[in-house]
Design a protein around this motif. Structure first.
Motif, PDB file in Angstrom:
ATOM      1  N   ILE A 232     -37.271  -1.309 -20.171  1.00 42.21           N
ATOM      2  CA  ILE A 232     -36.867  -0.201 -19.464  1.00 42.21           C
ATOM      3  C   ILE A 232     -38.119   0.740 -18.843  1.00 42.21           C
ATOM      4  CG2 ILE A 232     -36.142   2.415 -20.375  1.00 42.21           C
ATOM      5  CD1 ILE A 232     -35.014   0.719 -22.909  1.00 42.21           C
ATOM      6  N   GLU A 233     -37.849   0.756 -17.739  1.00 44.51           N
ATOM      7  CA  GLU A 233     -38.739   1.381 -16.546  1.00 44.51           C
ATOM      8  C   GLU A 233     -38.400   2.924 -16.597  1.00 44.51           C
ATOM      9  OE1 GLU A 233     -38.391  -0.611 -12.713  1.00 44.51           O
ATOM     10  OE2 GLU A 233     -39.679  -1.958 -13.522  1.00 44.51           O
ATOM     11  N   VAL A 234     -39.554   3.700 -16.772  1.00 40.68           N
ATOM     12  CA  VAL A 234     -39.360   5.039 -17.000  1.00 40.68           C
ATOM     13  C   VAL A 234     -40.343   5.699 -15.868  1.00 40.68           C
ATOM     14  CG1 VAL A 234     -39.520   7.087 -18.280  1.00 40.68           C
ATOM     15  CG2 VAL A 234     -39.060   5.180 -19.298  1.00 40.68           C
ATOM     16  N   ARG A 235     -39.648   6.632 -15.116  1.00 38.70           N
ATOM     17  CA  ARG A 235     -40.639   7.827 -14.322  1.00 38.70           C
ATOM     18  C   ARG A 235     -40.321   9.076 -14.648  1.00 38.70           C
ATOM     19  NH1 ARG A 235     -40.636   5.745  -7.984  1.00 38.70           N
ATOM     20  NH2 ARG A 235     -38.606   6.499  -8.191  1.00 38.70           N
ATOM     21  N   SER A 236     -41.389   9.776 -14.880  1.00 33.87           N
ATOM     22  CA  SER A 236     -41.220  11.336 -15.157  1.00 33.87           C
ATOM     23  C   SER A 236     -42.558  12.162 -14.568  1.00 33.87           C
ATOM     24  CB  SER A 236     -41.207  11.253 -16.597  1.00 33.87           C
ATOM     25  OG  SER A 236     -41.146  12.961 -16.828  1.00 33.87           O
ATOM     26  N   ASN A 237     -42.437  13.224 -14.116  1.00 34.69           N
ATOM     27  CA  ASN A 237     -43.413  14.116 -13.796  1.00 34.69           C
ATOM     28  C   ASN A 237     -43.891  15.055 -14.804  1.00 34.69           C
ATOM     29  OD1 ASN A 237     -41.085  15.654 -13.210  1.00 34.69           O
ATOM     30  ND2 ASN A 237     -42.349  16.858 -11.519  1.00 34.69           N
TER      31      ASN A 237
END
Length: 296
Positions: A206-211
């Motif tokens: 599961i690839e996650v991107r968050s700022n």
């Protein structure tokens, strides 16, 4: 005895007074009060830099036809940031830098220049505001100010000064993707075990991107069991699920996690089948939903 008096002719007096009056400056101009507070939204995970072309207007308020130079002054000129952490550049349309840090009494080295303007005429000057992609900063509004200085072309005397306020709102950006999976529908993936055997294991990344700080919530339709369809739905097979190496119960919350880099982070999600002995034949299934939410 009579005293003689000399009278100053009225015409001479009038001429003398006219010569004593100050002469108005010929080249005068102002930066028009519009376009001084540009705003934009900023997504750190956008595919390209955010480039905005904006205009400012200059008006000749003097009696002579003149050319003007508009300088963008910031001290220090480099680095330029909104709110201290969102970097930007100001340039001409061909990306020539515009920010200048020279004193107000010096002729500017970087500027936008009008052509000759007659009295009352205006010119629009285009400048470029660039926010580079991939700056992982937390959501919220940010601002910075730049001083606009107007000069007669070739002169060092400043004619007008205005404040340019740059404002950008960093949007909340969170997302997930399944890596290495044969995804046939958006955000959905079937983890196929074929013939169920005890201890069978499957994994997906599961690839996650968050700022911003985030959590992952995990729900199971059948509370952590694979179940036959009705009318045989009393038959179940247990399984064990882990996310990022953590054993899950349902419902589960994993986190909080810190903001990711531009590349994101990869978290393994794995399922291991429990005891399949003495189970009725048929297709067993469960639906697991993983969601990303802001962490408190």
């Amino acid at each position: 005895m009579r005293t003689a008096r000399r009278l100053l002719p009225l015409a001479v007096l009038a001429a003398s007074l006219a010569q004593a009056a100050p002469t108005a400056a010929a080249c005068l101009g102002i930066v028009v009060d519009s376009g001084l507070a540009p705003t934009t939204d900023y997504d750190p995970f956008a595919a390209a830099d955010q480039v905005l072309d904006r205009t400012l207007r200059v008006r000749n308020t003097g009696s002579e036809t003149c050319s003007f130079r508009l300088a963008f002054q910031r001290q220090p000129a480099d680095p330029a940031t909104l709110g201290g952490d969102l970097a930007y550049t100001l340039t001409e349309e061909d990306d020539t830098p515009l920010l200048d840090d020279r004193l107000a009494t010096s002729a500017p080295e970087r500027y936008l220049e009008t052509g000759p303007l007659a009295q009352g005429d205006e010119a629009s000057l285009t400048w470029r505001w660039r926010l580079g992609r991939g700056q992982i900063v937390t959501p919220g509004a940010r601002a910075d100010t730049v001083e606009l200085r107007l000069y007669e072309a070739g002169a060092a005397s400043m004619l007008d000064s205005k404040t340019l306020t740059l404002q950008a709102t960093v949007v909340s950006s969170m997302g997930m993707n399944l890596a290495g999976a044969d995804v046939t529908a958006p955000y959905a993936y079937t983890m196929d075990f074929g013939t169920l055997v005890t201890g069978a294991r499957r994994e997906v990344q599961i690839e996650v991107r968050s700022n911003q700080r985030y959590e992952l919530t995990v729900l199971s339709e059948h509370d952590g069991r694979m179940r036959l369809d009705a009318p045989y739905d009393q038959w179940t097979v247990d399984y064990e699920a882990t996310l990022d190496g953590l054993l899950l119960s349902f419902p589960s919350t994993v986190g909080p996690h810190e903001p990711t880099t531009l590349a994101g982070t990869s978290l393994p999600f794995a399922v291991t089948i429990g005891d399949t002995g003495s189970k009725r034949a048929g297709l067993y299934r469960d639906e697991i939903t993983i969601s990303i939410v802001p962490a408190p």
